[in-house]
Design an enzyme around this catalytic site. Structure first.
Site, PDB file in Angstrom:
ATOM      1  N   GLU A 155       0.841  -1.204   0.000  1.00 16.72           N
ATOM      2  CA  GLU A 155       0.000   0.000   0.000  1.00 16.72           C
ATOM      3  C   GLU A 155       0.877   1.255   0.000  1.00 16.72           C
ATOM      4  O   GLU A 155       1.867   1.319   0.714  1.00 16.72           O
ATOM      5  CB  GLU A 155      -0.906  -0.031   1.249  1.00 16.72           C
ATOM      6  CG  GLU A 155      -1.901   1.084   1.305  1.00 16.72           C
ATOM      7  CD  GLU A 155      -2.654   1.250  -0.009  1.00 16.72           C
ATOM      8  OE1 GLU A 155      -3.321   0.305  -0.449  1.00 16.72           O
ATOM      9  OE2 GLU A 155      -2.564   2.342  -0.606  1.00 16.72           O
ATOM     10  N   GLY A 264       9.181  11.299  10.494  1.00 19.67           N
ATOM     11  CA  GLY A 264       8.711  10.389  11.542  1.00 19.67           C
ATOM     12  C   GLY A 264       7.620   9.529  10.950  1.00 19.67           C
ATOM     13  O   GLY A 264       7.628   9.228   9.754  1.00 19.67           O
ATOM     14  N   CYS A 267       5.824   4.661   9.162  1.00 21.15           N
ATOM     15  CA  CYS A 267       6.429   3.905   8.054  1.00 21.15           C
ATOM     16  C   CYS A 267       7.918   4.165   7.853  1.00 21.15           C
ATOM     17  O   CYS A 267       8.722   3.245   7.971  1.00 21.15           O
ATOM     18  CB  CYS A 267       5.677   4.200   6.767  1.00 21.15           C
ATOM     19  SG  CYS A 267       4.008   3.550   6.803  1.00 21.15           S
ATOM     20  N   ARG A 335       3.247   8.181  15.863  1.00 16.76           N
ATOM     21  CA  ARG A 335       4.323   7.193  15.937  1.00 16.76           C
ATOM     22  C   ARG A 335       5.630   7.787  15.390  1.00 16.76           C
ATOM     23  O   ARG A 335       5.663   8.308  14.282  1.00 16.76           O
ATOM     24  CB  ARG A 335       3.934   5.926  15.162  1.00 16.76           C
ATOM     25  CG  ARG A 335       2.869   5.119  15.892  1.00 16.76           C
ATOM     26  CD  ARG A 335       2.424   3.907  15.111  1.00 16.76           C
ATOM     27  NE  ARG A 335       1.458   4.215  14.074  1.00 16.76           N
ATOM     28  CZ  ARG A 335       0.794   3.311  13.361  1.00 16.76           C
ATOM     29  NH1 ARG A 335       1.020   2.024  13.561  1.00 16.76           N
ATOM     30  NH2 ARG A 335      -0.074   3.677  12.435  1.00 16.76           N
TER      31      ARG A 335
END
Ligand SMILES: NC(=O)c1ccc[n+]([C@@H]2O[C@H](COP(=O)([O-])OP(=O)(O)OC[C@H]3O[C@@H](n4cnc5c(N)ncnc54)[C@H](O)[C@@H]3O)[C@@H](O)[C@H]2O)c1
Length: 439
Positions: A155, A264, A267, A335
């Site tokens: 994706e 950041g 991924c 994240r």
């Protein structure tokens, strides 16, 4: 066509809702019962523009379903996507435990033909391992005659624009190893082909590698430009001018050349680490990517270093407003966000931190608890502040009322980690302004 998507996070939920929007009958599966309960109750557990309306519409139209029970749907579907998380483990490898756990339950419950597709980002060779795991398990169950195929369909959506990216992709990459899987995936993506989007079929290993190579290239551009920005500051050049000059070259293009406080998100950091590890497992060193990571680690500290420099290292007891917490605008995802490094460093130095983000305030509580003040807006965050630090360039931060800010702040200092403000404009309101890559 009935399909299931296992893992109902950013990728799984967006993919499921978009496939349902194309008329497919989709079941989103997750082990997180509270997430599934929220979705069944009409609530969306993540912030993603445009997602709520298509989830609600397709759920009400009975095309989009949610369950924790894979077994209840597995024999009514022809395609099963695996879209669970693949975070870094302690050594930087992709942690594939969720992937293999899904593969196990697929093998334990399937009775009919199934095409199992990895949509999660997985190291090269993972889809082949899923295939042998399922084949072995079926033999164990004396069901070795059941046919199945595997495919890879990484994706490429971006958080913050996930729905439009999924609906209008630059390309769809599909790795297959036979005509049967190719035919099913062609049928699935036919609505996209009708719109002239490119569906690129290739072998499975190349498909898995394409995802990592794409993220690695984007991260490389960011670190490259951050390196150039830091040099611009030393030599007195203006990185915004340099960026325009460089990006106007059609061989280079404009995207991903913005300097800032480091990349950041869920991924880039983990995928760069995993690709470096994959190479090491094959006895090869990804020298460029190691440098990309090193530059990024340093860049995540740049705003803190600038603050120290400005206050001559005397920052204890200061009030600092942090504008923007998510790793980029348009998402609540924090994240590996640069804001985390910055705020932890400020807290380590006994700074009073007041934060504001349009979408990530709840998320922030799991990182900082009661150690920071959660503000109602940027003005509340900036009340009595000694400096504002802009970390995430949300649109609503573009044109603040500098007159009000000048009055309510204790000192008129702005550190702009995304280069969105104009130095002369701020100077005219009495602010001292510092950004990235300009003297
Ligand atoms: N987030 C992005 O922008 C993005 C973009 C492209 C690719 N990817 C890749 O897609 C994958 C998923 O990423 P994400 O951001 O959607 O993750 P996420 O953490 O948002 O969601 C993962 C979901 O999987 C569920 N899960 C975990 N184990 C499970 C199991 N055994 N059975 C069922 N559900 C399970 C979790 O509860 C969670 O809801 C990752 O490999 C990621 O690298 C992410």
């Amino acid at each position: 066509m009935n399909i299931a998507i296992v893992g109902t996070g950013y990728v799984g939920l967006v993919s499921g809702a978009c496939f349902a929007e194309m008329g497919l009958n989709v079941t989103c599966v997750d082990i997180d019962a509270s997430k599934i309960a929220l979705l069944k109750g009409g609530h969306i557990p993540i912030y993603e523009p445009g997602l709520k309306s298509i989830v609600t519409k397709n759920h009400e139209a009975n095309r989009l379903h949610f369950t924790t029970d894979l077994k209840s749907v597995i024999n009514d579907i022809s395609i099963l996507f695996i879209a669970v998380g693949t975070p870094s483990d302690d050594e930087g490898n992709a942690d594939l435990s969720a992937i293999y756990s899904v593969a196990e339950s697929v093998a334990e419950n399937m009775q009919n033909y199934l095409l199992v597709v990895t949509k999660s980002t997985v190291p090269v060779g993972t889809t082949a391992k899923i295939k042998s795991l399922i084949a072995d398990k079926l033999i164990e169950r004396n069901l070795g005659h059941i046919e199945f195929d595997v495919a890879s369909n990484p994706e490429f959506l971006k958080e913050g624009a996930a729905v439009s990216d999924f609906m209008s992709p630059d390309r769809v990459v599909v790795g297959v190893e036979n005509d049967r899987a190719k035919e099913i995936m062609s049928r699935l993506y036919r609505p996209f082909l009708l719109n002239n989007f490119r569906v690129l079929f290739m072998d499975i290993l190349s498909s898995e590698m394409t995802k990592y190579a794409s993220n690695a290239m984007l991260a490389t551009r960011i670190s490259f430009m951050n390196d150039i920005a830091n040099l611009c500051e030393l030599v007195g050049a203006d990185v915004s001018m340099v960026r325009r000059g460089v990006g106007s070259d059609s061989r280079i293009g404009k995207s991903f050349l913005y300097p800032g406080a480091g990349y950041g998100g869920s991924c880039f950091p983990k995928d760069i680490k995993a690709l470096i590890k994959t190479a090491q497992n094959y006895g090869y060193q990804m020298r460029v990517l190691k440098a990309v990571e090193e530059v990024n680690d340093l860049q995540k500290e740049i705003l803190f270093r600038k603050l120290l420099h400005y206050f001559d290292s005397q920052i204890e007891g200061l009030n600092i407003a942090v504008w923007g917490l998510s790793f980029k605008p348009g998402t609540n995802d924090m994240r590996d966000a640069p804001s985390i490094n910055l705020i932890n460093k400020l807290l380590d130095h006994q700074v009073n931190v007041r934060v504001y983000d349009p979408a990530a305030m709840e998320e922030a509580k799991s990182y900082f608890g009661d150690k920071v003040h959660y503000s109602a807006d940027i003005y509340d965050a900036s009340n009595n502040a000694d400096a504002v630090i802009l970390v995430t360039e949300w649109k609503e931060f573009r044109l603040p009322n500098w007159d009000i800010l000048a009055k309510i702040m204790r000192k008129q200092i702005v550190l702009d980690g995304r280069n969105i403000y104009n130095a002369e404009d701020l100077a005219s309101h009495g602010f001292t302004y510092t950004c990235i890559g300009k003297k």
